[in-house]
Motif scaffolding. Structure first.
Motif: not given
Ligand SMILES: [Cu+2]
Length: 259
Positions: A14-15, A17-18, A20-21, A24, A73, A76
């Protein structure tokens, strides 16, 4: 193959993602504010400069999120997938990801194509012929510039003087080696090539004195190949031109010839 010596449980796949976004978006917004706050260029002294600087800003706004995404990316991945102390296992055998590859080819292709089309439109517009142009012949030689006004008795001048608000059409020539006619405040730059005549156009919008710079290494004196360009009110230009014509007529009289 190295025998596995580290922990055997599969890594967490699992990453965040939320998160990281979110990073970003926030980092991109900060980056965009920073790059737009930087005063990149000399003053805008013509209409071309306005179009070019706007395009520069668009390129920055598009580039910063891409830069931030790539760095995010990369950072990370370095943190997340680095080998932990004592972990001697090989990485997972990955054979590519078709969906990801299609996305990372298609999206950049669309972005670059759109930017290229935009650049083409801007260039076409700033290089377009305009009504009531003043012709100026730019002559480059090692290591100075001289200027001639073909429609004004072929008046010669060591300094470039142009009226504010009137489109200028430059013909550019070189008598020895390749030079490049560049006025940073106008943003336009064009090579001066022996044997051919090149062209560029500007419409000055700002009164002042700016630099004409040679932008092509042309010999030992290249760095000294700088002269001024003066943008003046149309009335002042007419007066300057009248003085130059008179000067020229007098010189011709004294010389007893027409040139
Ligand atoms: Cu030069």
């Amino acid at each position: 193959m190295t025998p596995p010596t580290g922990p055997q449980e599969p890594r967490d796949t699992k990453h965040p993602v939320v998160q990281l976004i979110l990073i970003w978006i926030v980092a991109s917004a900060i980056g965009i504010v920073l790059v737009l706050a930087i005063d990149w260029f000399p003053p805008q002294a013509d209409t071309q400069a306005e179009a070019i600087d706007k395009q520069w800003d668009v390129l920055l706004v598009v580039s910063v999120p891409i830069f931030v995404l790539v760095m995010l990316v990369a950072i990370y991945s370095v943190l997340r997938f680095r080998a932990r102390p004592g972990d001697k296992r090989d990485g997972a055998p990955i054979h590519g990801n078709t969906r990801l590859e299609v996305v990372w080819v298609t999206v950049p292709f669309l972005i670059v194509s759109a930017l290229a089309a935009y650049g083409w439109i801007v260039l076409d517009d700033i290089e377009a012929k305009k009504p009531n142009e003043l012709k100026v012949l730019v002559k480059a030689q090692q290591f100075n510039w001289s200027f001639e006004y073909p429609d004004n008795d072929k008046v010669q001048s060591a300094q470039l003087v142009v009226p504010k608000g009137r489109p200028i059409d430059f013909d550019i020539e070189a008598s020895d080696v390749i030079h490049s006619f560049w006025v940073p405040a106008f943003r336009m730059k064009q090579d001066a090539v022996p044997g051919i005549t090149t062209h560029t156009r500007v419409t000055p919008t700002r009164i002042g004195t700016y630099q004409v710079v040679c932008a092509e290494l042309c010999g030992l004196g290249h760095s000294t190949m700088r002269q001024g360009v003066r943008v003046v009110e149309p009335g002042a230009f007419a007066a300057w031109m009248a003085g130059k014509r008179e000067e020229k007529a007098k010189a011709a009289e004294q010389g007893g010839g027409s040139q």
